[in-house]
Write a protein that holds these residues in place. Structure first.
Motif, PDB file in Angstrom:
ATOM      1  N   TYR A   1     -29.920   2.094 -27.757  1.00  0.00           N
ATOM      2  CA  TYR A   1     -29.599   0.724 -27.707  1.00  0.00           C
ATOM      3  C   TYR A   1     -28.922   0.414 -26.305  1.00  0.00           C
ATOM      4  CZ  TYR A   1     -25.067   2.612 -29.154  1.00  0.00           C
ATOM      5  OH  TYR A   1     -23.869   3.259 -29.047  1.00  0.00           O
ATOM      6  N   GLY A   2     -28.174  -0.599 -25.947  1.00  0.00           N
ATOM      7  CA  GLY A   2     -27.402  -1.101 -24.959  1.00  0.00           C
ATOM      8  C   GLY A   2     -26.623  -2.017 -25.171  1.00  0.00           C
ATOM      9  N   TYR A   3     -25.595  -2.361 -24.348  1.00  0.00           N
ATOM     10  CA  TYR A   3     -24.790  -3.633 -24.476  1.00  0.00           C
ATOM     11  C   TYR A   3     -24.980  -4.477 -23.387  1.00  0.00           C
ATOM     12  CZ  TYR A   3     -21.954  -1.195 -28.092  1.00  0.00           C
ATOM     13  OH  TYR A   3     -21.653  -0.606 -29.355  1.00  0.00           O
ATOM     14  N   ASP A   4     -24.678  -5.807 -23.596  1.00  0.00           N
ATOM     15  CA  ASP A   4     -24.835  -6.837 -22.677  1.00  0.00           C
ATOM     16  C   ASP A   4     -23.313  -7.521 -22.527  1.00  0.00           C
ATOM     17  OD1 ASP A   4     -24.991  -9.403 -21.314  1.00  0.00           O
ATOM     18  OD2 ASP A   4     -26.946  -9.775 -22.245  1.00  0.00           O
ATOM     19  N   TRP A   5     -22.662  -7.385 -21.210  1.00  0.00           N
ATOM     20  CA  TRP A   5     -21.276  -7.722 -20.965  1.00  0.00           C
ATOM     21  C   TRP A   5     -21.535  -8.973 -20.316  1.00  0.00           C
ATOM     22  CZ3 TRP A   5     -22.397  -2.434 -21.194  1.00  0.00           C
ATOM     23  CH2 TRP A   5     -21.415  -1.556 -21.818  1.00  0.00           C
ATOM     24  N   SER A   6     -20.584 -10.239 -20.763  1.00  0.00           N
ATOM     25  CA  SER A   6     -20.346 -11.473 -20.235  1.00  0.00           C
ATOM     26  C   SER A   6     -18.991 -12.024 -20.335  1.00  0.00           C
ATOM     27  CB  SER A   6     -21.432 -12.253 -20.285  1.00  0.00           C
ATOM     28  OG  SER A   6     -21.407 -12.671 -21.717  1.00  0.00           O
TER      29      SER A   6
ATOM     30  N   GLU B   1     -31.241  -4.071 -28.823  1.00  0.00           N
ATOM     31  CA  GLU B   1     -32.113  -2.936 -28.791  1.00  0.00           C
ATOM     32  C   GLU B   1     -33.007  -2.949 -27.218  1.00  0.00           C
ATOM     33  OE1 GLU B   1     -35.852  -5.135 -31.098  1.00  0.00           O
ATOM     34  OE2 GLU B   1     -34.478  -4.005 -32.286  1.00  0.00           O
ATOM     35  N   TYR B   2     -33.710  -1.898 -27.067  1.00  0.00           N
ATOM     36  CA  TYR B   2     -34.433  -1.658 -25.994  1.00  0.00           C
ATOM     37  C   TYR B   2     -35.323  -2.694 -25.377  1.00  0.00           C
ATOM     38  CZ  TYR B   2     -37.188   0.400 -22.294  1.00  0.00           C
ATOM     39  OH  TYR B   2     -37.953   0.746 -21.092  1.00  0.00           O
ATOM     40  N   LYS B   3     -36.143  -3.195 -26.550  1.00  0.00           N
ATOM     41  CA  LYS B   3     -37.248  -4.386 -26.340  1.00  0.00           C
ATOM     42  C   LYS B   3     -36.462  -5.394 -25.758  1.00  0.00           C
ATOM     43  CE  LYS B   3     -40.823  -6.779 -28.475  1.00  0.00           C
ATOM     44  NZ  LYS B   3     -40.593  -8.131 -27.823  1.00  0.00           N
ATOM     45  N   ALA B   4     -35.341  -5.883 -26.589  1.00  0.00           N
ATOM     46  CA  ALA B   4     -34.769  -7.051 -26.133  1.00  0.00           C
ATOM     47  C   ALA B   4     -34.213  -7.145 -24.719  1.00  0.00           C
ATOM     48  CB  ALA B   4     -33.357  -7.492 -27.211  1.00  0.00           C
ATOM     49  N   ILE B   5     -33.642  -5.989 -24.439  1.00  0.00           N
ATOM     50  CA  ILE B   5     -33.061  -5.648 -22.979  1.00  0.00           C
ATOM     51  C   ILE B   5     -34.308  -5.712 -21.758  1.00  0.00           C
ATOM     52  CG2 ILE B   5     -32.197  -3.918 -21.565  1.00  0.00           C
ATOM     53  CD1 ILE B   5     -30.659  -2.691 -24.029  1.00  0.00           C
TER      54      ILE B   5
END
Length: 409
Positions: free
Chosen positions: A313-318, A326-330
């Motif tokens: 997975y990953g994280y979206d910082w703001s 998840e990868y697809k959303a990224i």
């Protein structure tokens, strides 16, 4: 007696002459017990494994002859050949554990990934249960557990019940309440055992997180008692531990690596979330950070029990907070905002930044097949048991090309 010895010598010489005349096959480490084994044997997954078809008939013949005439080698432990790196020089293939979770009733992402990649995944750990402060175990719901277990077993996978601990609302931490009380520990273990038997599972994966440092000995006691209950029945006992590079890390202090290794068959070190909701933007699993944690763990945990945690997975910082993706959303975000994925050489990690339509600046760090490949290199370099990925269904689809090279069953 001399005639018996001559007969044995002749048989061995004949077998040797036959074998050198056959086509060359890949060489694998083996023991006498490998030769005298059956054509199929029980695996950790409770399924079966097939002998190599190369020289298969010869191996069986040799096994029968050597088994009857020479007996088993004293160097081979009772029950078969040694797995992992226990000093015998024998090795086994690496194990890929896929953490399995269903976030809502119709969430089949983990199931779909499991079925599609059944040739790679040896073990799944479904996140189905939570231990409460009174030692009870509540079911988290999700899809039909029995069907998941049946499908996994049909594909020769081990199924370990992932049990986490209830989070603290107010006052005393629930996991402390259980771990500090011998009566509640026994009650919890009773409930673990009932759940495992109810769904025909192969063992348990203890995922107790944010355990107070004061419960270090209590956690060890719990695992010792759990192991004593389940191991004699043939069940697998595993635990997930926080990574650390010394003993001053408060959130990881409760995990006594050396002691826990005595009471666990598999130890998954959660080498991800190097950066997360509690920090600024950065790599999910900086390769240098991962390696330092791995090296420290190996000081106390046998390498044939140690699994490297890998993220999918990953994280979206703001300014609006931190969101797990998840990868697809990224990839959808990168495409929507016309962004090219960047590569950070220092951490061996992908990332990119974008500005949303509302003007908010975002930075995403995540894991993909390229960064995953770097972690797999560490698994080979340090010759540990395998990897444990959180979670099935969130990953870069091309990551399976990399995983397949390492873990193909």
């Amino acid at each position: 007696m001399r005639k018996h010895k001559n007969l044995v010598s002749c048989i061995i010489m004949m077998a040797f002459m036959i074998s050198i005349m056959l086509p060359v096959a890949p060489a694998y480490a083996f023991s006498i017990s490998d030769l005298v084994g059956q054509t199929t044997g029980t695996t950790d997954a409770g399924g079966t494994k097939s002998l190599s078809t190369d020289k298969g008939f010869l191996n069986i013949l040799l096994g029968l002859l050597l088994g009857n005439l020479l007996g088993k080698s004293d160097s081979v432990p009772a029950g078969g050949s040694t797995k992992g790196n226990s000093g015998s020089g024998l090795t086994s293939s690496k194990d890929l554990v896929g953490f399995y979770a269903e976030w809502w009733g119709e969430d089949t992402s983990s199931y779909n990934s499991m079925v599609k990649n059944a040739d790679v995944i040896k073990t799944i750990a479904p996140f189905w249960a939570t231990m409460q402060a009174d030692g009870s175990v509540t079911d988290r719901g999700g899809n039909d557990h029995a069907s998941v277990v049946k499908t996994a077993h049909q594909n020769n996978m081990t199924v370990l019940l992932l049990v986490n601990n209830a989070k603290q609302d107010t006052g005393t931490t629930p996991v402390h309440t259980v771990l500090a009380d011998p009566v509640l520990r026994t009650r919890a273990i009773d409930n673990f055992e009932k759940y495992i038997k109810k769904y025909n599972l192969d063992g348990v994966n203890v995922d107790f997180e944010m355990v107070p440092a004061e419960d270090k000995d209590n956690l060890t006691a719990f695992m010792r008692e759990l192991y004593a209950r389940l191991k004699p029945q043939g069940y697998i006992v595993s635990i997930d531990v926080f990574p650390k590079q010394d003993e001053t890390n408060d959130v990881a202090a409760a995990y006594d690596y050396a002691e826990l290794a005595k009471y666990a068959d598999k130890i998954m070190i959660m080498t991800y979330d190097n950066h997360g909701t509690w920090s600024g933007a950065g790599p999910i699993a900086d390769i240098n950070w991962v390696e330092r944690n791995l090296k420290y763990a190996l000081k106390a945990i046998p390498k044939n029990k140690l699994y490297l945690g890998i993220a999918a997975y990953g994280y979206d910082w703001s300014a609006q907070g931190v969101q797990s993706l998840e990868y697809k959303a990224i990839m959808d975000l990168a495409q929507r905002y016309g962004k090219t994925v960047q590569w950070d050489d220092a951490s061996q990690s992908p990332y990119f930044s974008y500005t949303a339509t509302d003007g908010t600046a975002h930075t995403i760090w995540f894991e993909n097949s390229q960064s995953l490949n770097q972690k797999l290199a560490l698994i080979n370099q340090y010759d540990i048991a395998g990897a444990a990925m959180w979670k099935l269904g969130e990953e870069d689809p091309s990551a399976w090309n990399v995983l397949r090279k390492q873990f193909n069953k």
